[in-house]
Write a protein that holds these residues in place. Structure first.
Motif: not given
Ligand SMILES: [Zn+2]
Ligand SMILES: [Zn+2]
Length: 218
Positions: A38-42, A56-60, A128-133, A147-151
């Motif tokens: 999470i920290g790396t993404c942020i 954020i809300p949509i991926s939630f 996380a990786v495929p969708v983020s890509f 997206f990755a951070a939200t996951v």
């Protein structure tokens, strides 16, 4: 404690929990890896637009839906490819914890609550990786990272909530109002008569409400 549950617990502890297993380490691994991701993404997100923040809300909601169908599907219905998932959840987790006996006896029982550490790595590469890509290719780096951070926030939140439901009633976390009400729903799901039909959301019961599978005990 019901005799069957006690017997299952003793068998599980002797046959499935290795002497080297540490519940505290398992908890620390889950927490530190998720926080690191999470920290790396942020760290790499720069001045996101409001449209990117809407991810954020949509991926939630999307992950809440995935949680619902993952639990209703392979966790409770035997599928050849995902037999291990069924075994771990229906045949082990639901035997170890019933609505009559929800609490763990020690941190060593975290083995039966937290996902195995390898699953964080699996979620990372398979989800996380495929969708983020895709977000990165068709939108922006920010979108991919948000997206990755939200996951991973969701994943850690899920693990903490599920762990909280199986803590002893006397624990201060069990006394928090939000935990009390969410735990009641999960406890109902642990009733063997209802586990295949009610309360499939383990975190927040959004899709149980939408699909009419929410069951509140009176
Ligand atoms: Zn449970
Ligand atoms: Zn279940």
């Amino acid at each position: 404690m019901q005799k069957d549950t006690e017997q299952f617990r003793n068998e599980y502890r002797t046959t499935e929990v290795s002497k080297n297993y540490s519940g505290k380490l398992h908890f620390a691994f889950t927490t530190s890896w998720c926080l690191a991701l999470i920290g790396t993404c942020i760290y790499f997100i720069h001045q996101p637009t409001w449209k990117e923040i809407l991810i954020i809300p949509i991926s939630f909601l999307y992950i809440n839906l995935a949680e619902y169908f993952g639990h209703k599907g392979p966790m409770h219905n035997r599928k050849k490819m995902l037999d291990k998932v069924f075994k771990r959840h229906t045949l082990q987790h639901h035997q170890f914890f019933t609505n009559q006996q929800m609490q763990c006896d020690s941190v060593q029982d975290f083995k039966m609550i937290l996902f195995p550490p390898v699953l964080i790595i699996f979620f990372f590469f398979a989800f996380a990786v495929p969708v983020s890509f895709v977000f990165y290719i068709f939108w922006s780096m920010n979108a991919a990272l948000i997206f990755a951070a939200t996951v991973f926030v969701y994943y850690l939140n899920y693990e903490y909530l599920h762990l909280a439901y199986h803590l002893p009633d006397e624990h201060f976390i069990s006394k928090l109002p939000i935990i009390k009400s969410l735990k009641k729903l999960h406890q109902t799901h642990h009733n063997p008569q209802l586990m295949n039909s009610k309360n499939f959301n383990i975190s927040y019961p959004i899709f149980d409400v939408i699909f009419g599978t929410l069951h509140k005990e009176k």
